[in-house]
Design a protein around this motif. Structure first.
Motif, PDB file in Angstrom:
ATOM      1  N   LEU A   2       0.742  -1.101  -0.028  1.00  0.00           N
ATOM      2  CA  LEU A   2       0.005   0.039  -0.040  1.00  0.00           C
ATOM      3  C   LEU A   2       0.695   1.268   0.063  1.00  0.00           C
ATOM      4  O   LEU A   2       2.123   0.975   0.477  1.00  0.00           O
ATOM      5  CB  LEU A   2      -1.024  -0.037   1.248  1.00  0.00           C
ATOM      6  CG  LEU A   2      -1.986  -1.230   1.301  1.00  0.00           C
ATOM      7  CD1 LEU A   2      -2.626  -1.205   2.606  1.00  0.00           C
ATOM      8  CD2 LEU A   2      -2.890  -1.231   0.148  1.00  0.00           C
ATOM      9  N   PRO A   3       0.404   2.425  -0.204  1.00  0.00           N
ATOM     10  CA  PRO A   3       1.118   3.785  -0.322  1.00  0.00           C
ATOM     11  C   PRO A   3       1.933   3.564   0.991  1.00  0.00           C
ATOM     12  O   PRO A   3       3.217   4.414   1.018  1.00  0.00           O
ATOM     13  CB  PRO A   3       0.270   4.920  -0.492  1.00  0.00           C
ATOM     14  CG  PRO A   3      -1.028   4.134  -1.268  1.00  0.00           C
ATOM     15  CD  PRO A   3      -1.016   2.639  -0.602  1.00  0.00           C
ATOM     16  N   ASN A   4       1.449   3.432   2.106  1.00  0.00           N
ATOM     17  CA  ASN A   4       1.968   3.686   3.208  1.00  0.00           C
ATOM     18  C   ASN A   4       3.194   2.659   3.587  1.00  0.00           C
ATOM     19  O   ASN A   4       3.724   2.696   4.827  1.00  0.00           O
ATOM     20  CB  ASN A   4       1.048   3.740   4.593  1.00  0.00           C
ATOM     21  CG  ASN A   4       0.566   2.170   4.846  1.00  0.00           C
ATOM     22  OD1 ASN A   4       0.708   1.215   4.190  1.00  0.00           O
ATOM     23  ND2 ASN A   4      -0.397   2.161   5.585  1.00  0.00           N
ATOM     24  N   GLY A   5       3.298   1.821   2.625  1.00  0.00           N
ATOM     25  CA  GLY A   5       4.511   0.764   2.653  1.00  0.00           C
ATOM     26  C   GLY A   5       4.051  -0.698   3.490  1.00  0.00           C
ATOM     27  O   GLY A   5       4.866  -1.459   3.364  1.00  0.00           O
ATOM     28  N   ARG A   6       2.931  -0.669   3.882  1.00  0.00           N
ATOM     29  CA  ARG A   6       2.172  -1.803   4.187  1.00  0.00           C
ATOM     30  C   ARG A   6       2.368  -3.088   3.336  1.00  0.00           C
ATOM     31  O   ARG A   6       1.552  -2.742   2.128  1.00  0.00           O
ATOM     32  CB  ARG A   6       1.151  -1.751   5.361  1.00  0.00           C
ATOM     33  CG  ARG A   6       0.729  -2.768   6.008  1.00  0.00           C
ATOM     34  CD  ARG A   6      -0.889  -2.510   6.763  1.00  0.00           C
ATOM     35  NE  ARG A   6      -1.606  -3.764   6.082  1.00  0.00           N
ATOM     36  CZ  ARG A   6      -2.819  -3.185   5.635  1.00  0.00           C
ATOM     37  NH1 ARG A   6      -3.198  -2.276   5.639  1.00  0.00           N
ATOM     38  NH2 ARG A   6      -3.301  -4.100   5.137  1.00  0.00           N
ATOM     39  N   ILE A   7       2.785  -4.144   3.538  1.00  0.00           N
ATOM     40  CA  ILE A   7       2.413  -5.092   2.583  1.00  0.00           C
ATOM     41  C   ILE A   7       1.014  -5.583   2.732  1.00  0.00           C
ATOM     42  O   ILE A   7       0.439  -5.748   3.987  1.00  0.00           O
ATOM     43  CB  ILE A   7       3.448  -6.473   3.083  1.00  0.00           C
ATOM     44  CG1 ILE A   7       4.878  -6.070   2.691  1.00  0.00           C
ATOM     45  CG2 ILE A   7       3.017  -7.739   2.142  1.00  0.00           C
ATOM     46  CD1 ILE A   7       5.784  -7.172   3.085  1.00  0.00           C
ATOM     47  N   PHE A   8       0.141  -5.684   1.726  1.00  0.00           N
ATOM     48  CA  PHE A   8      -1.068  -6.314   1.635  1.00  0.00           C
ATOM     49  C   PHE A   8      -1.186  -7.831   1.116  1.00  0.00           C
ATOM     50  O   PHE A   8      -2.254  -8.434   1.365  1.00  0.00           O
ATOM     51  CB  PHE A   8      -2.152  -5.461   0.759  1.00  0.00           C
ATOM     52  CG  PHE A   8      -1.788  -5.489  -0.591  1.00  0.00           C
ATOM     53  CD1 PHE A   8      -2.492  -6.159  -1.505  1.00  0.00           C
ATOM     54  CD2 PHE A   8      -1.061  -4.522  -1.133  1.00  0.00           C
ATOM     55  CE1 PHE A   8      -2.159  -6.172  -2.861  1.00  0.00           C
ATOM     56  CE2 PHE A   8      -0.962  -4.307  -2.424  1.00  0.00           C
ATOM     57  CZ  PHE A   8      -1.302  -5.130  -3.275  1.00  0.00           C
ATOM     58  N   GLU A   9      -0.348  -8.061   0.334  1.00  0.00           N
ATOM     59  CA  GLU A   9      -0.239  -9.715  -0.278  1.00  0.00           C
ATOM     60  C   GLU A   9       1.082 -10.100  -0.745  1.00  0.00           C
ATOM     61  O   GLU A   9       2.019  -9.028  -1.350  1.00  0.00           O
ATOM     62  CB  GLU A   9      -1.075  -9.451  -1.328  1.00  0.00           C
ATOM     63  CG  GLU A   9      -1.607 -11.008  -1.725  1.00  0.00           C
ATOM     64  CD  GLU A   9      -2.604 -11.349  -2.722  1.00  0.00           C
ATOM     65  OE1 GLU A   9      -3.736 -11.666  -2.696  1.00  0.00           O
ATOM     66  OE2 GLU A   9      -2.436 -10.448  -3.902  1.00  0.00           O
ATOM     67  N   THR A  10       1.398 -11.051  -0.528  1.00  0.00           N
ATOM     68  CA  THR A  10       2.754 -11.754  -1.143  1.00  0.00           C
ATOM     69  C   THR A  10       2.594 -13.065  -1.486  1.00  0.00           C
ATOM     70  O   THR A  10       1.913 -13.878  -0.937  1.00  0.00           O
ATOM     71  CB  THR A  10       3.991 -11.494  -0.046  1.00  0.00           C
ATOM     72  OG1 THR A  10       4.960 -12.011  -0.936  1.00  0.00           O
ATOM     73  CG2 THR A  10       3.747 -12.177   1.190  1.00  0.00           C
ATOM     74  N   SER A  11       3.122 -13.535  -2.449  1.00  0.00           N
ATOM     75  CA  SER A  11       3.377 -15.079  -3.089  1.00  0.00           C
ATOM     76  C   SER A  11       3.889 -15.897  -2.192  1.00  0.00           C
ATOM     77  O   SER A  11       3.886 -17.096  -2.144  1.00  0.00           O
ATOM     78  CB  SER A  11       4.075 -14.855  -4.601  1.00  0.00           C
ATOM     79  OG  SER A  11       4.946 -14.452  -4.546  1.00  0.00           O
ATOM     80  N   ALA A  12       4.741 -15.067  -1.375  1.00  0.00           N
ATOM     81  CA  ALA A  12       5.657 -16.039  -0.231  1.00  0.00           C
ATOM     82  C   ALA A  12       4.654 -16.586   0.756  1.00  0.00           C
ATOM     83  O   ALA A  12       4.909 -17.715   1.239  1.00  0.00           O
ATOM     84  CB  ALA A  12       6.811 -15.165   0.307  1.00  0.00           C
ATOM     85  N   THR A  13       3.655 -15.989   0.905  1.00  0.00           N
ATOM     86  CA  THR A  13       2.655 -16.460   2.122  1.00  0.00           C
ATOM     87  C   THR A  13       1.763 -17.838   1.593  1.00  0.00           C
ATOM     88  O   THR A  13       1.484 -18.519   2.272  1.00  0.00           O
ATOM     89  CB  THR A  13       1.590 -15.440   2.557  1.00  0.00           C
ATOM     90  OG1 THR A  13       0.853 -14.997   1.570  1.00  0.00           O
ATOM     91  CG2 THR A  13       2.312 -14.384   3.361  1.00  0.00           C
ATOM     92  N   ASP A  14       1.760 -17.907   0.199  1.00  0.00           N
ATOM     93  CA  ASP A  14       0.910 -18.960  -0.418  1.00  0.00           C
ATOM     94  C   ASP A  14       1.967 -20.116  -0.639  1.00  0.00           C
ATOM     95  O   ASP A  14       1.671 -21.269  -0.949  1.00  0.00           O
ATOM     96  CB  ASP A  14       0.231 -18.570  -1.919  1.00  0.00           C
ATOM     97  CG  ASP A  14      -0.732 -17.420  -1.603  1.00  0.00           C
ATOM     98  OD1 ASP A  14      -1.207 -17.469  -0.729  1.00  0.00           O
ATOM     99  OD2 ASP A  14      -0.857 -16.859  -2.584  1.00  0.00           O
ATOM    100  N   GLY A  15       3.344 -19.865  -0.578  1.00  0.00           N
ATOM    101  CA  GLY A  15       4.282 -20.796  -0.623  1.00  0.00           C
ATOM    102  C   GLY A  15       4.846 -21.307  -2.143  1.00  0.00           C
ATOM    103  O   GLY A  15       5.345 -22.139  -2.575  1.00  0.00           O
ATOM    104  N   ALA A  16       3.909 -20.568  -3.081  1.00  0.00           N
ATOM    105  CA  ALA A  16       3.990 -20.711  -4.499  1.00  0.00           C
ATOM    106  C   ALA A  16       3.854 -19.488  -5.477  1.00  0.00           C
ATOM    107  O   ALA A  16       3.144 -18.512  -4.843  1.00  0.00           O
ATOM    108  CB  ALA A  16       3.144 -21.858  -4.971  1.00  0.00           C
ATOM    109  N   PRO A  17       4.694 -19.259  -6.471  1.00  0.00           N
ATOM    110  CA  PRO A  17       4.527 -18.117  -7.253  1.00  0.00           C
ATOM    111  C   PRO A  17       3.044 -17.995  -7.633  1.00  0.00           C
ATOM    112  O   PRO A  17       2.267 -19.070  -7.893  1.00  0.00           O
ATOM    113  CB  PRO A  17       5.490 -18.291  -8.330  1.00  0.00           C
ATOM    114  CG  PRO A  17       6.005 -19.504  -8.266  1.00  0.00           C
ATOM    115  CD  PRO A  17       5.573 -20.201  -7.061  1.00  0.00           C
TER     116      PRO A  17
END
Length: 112
Positions: free
Chosen positions: A28-43
């Protein structure tokens, strides 16, 4: 949309309908991560130009060859727009508020 190539890839970018495999982290614009493929364990896997991802990603997929690492700025109009994205666990909360520009660190792993 703007992007900064951190590592250039090789070959040709995807064509509409090609399958892409990407690793990414969304901010997000404030630098907070809202989603990452790393949490799913797969791209993430999707087909370019088919509306399976936000419009900014569909457009970007046709510009970057495999192996590319980039930082990308996507305006709200090419992301979730006026609707935003609600939290599936709490409909009263937004994961991505309406009219929010997004940033991504991403890597195009494979195009096929």
């Amino acid at each position: 949309m703007r992007y900064l190539i951190r590592q250039p890839g090789t070959g040709s970018p995807a064509q509409p309908g090609d399958r892409l495999t990407m690793r990414y982290t969304g901010f997000l614009p404030n630098g907070r991560i809202f989603e990452t493929s790393a949490t799913d364990g797969a791209p993430l896997r999707f087909r370019a130009g088919r509306g399976e991802v936000i419009r900014g990603w569909d457009e970007l997929a046709l510009l970057l060859p495999a192996g590319t690492r980039a930082h990308v700025w996507i305006p709200a109009a090419l992301a979730y727009g006026h609707k935003g994205a609600r939290d599936p666990d709490d409909e009263n909360r937004f994961l991505i508020p309406p009219d929010t520009d997004l940033e991504f660190d991403l890597e195009v792993i494979k195009i096929k």
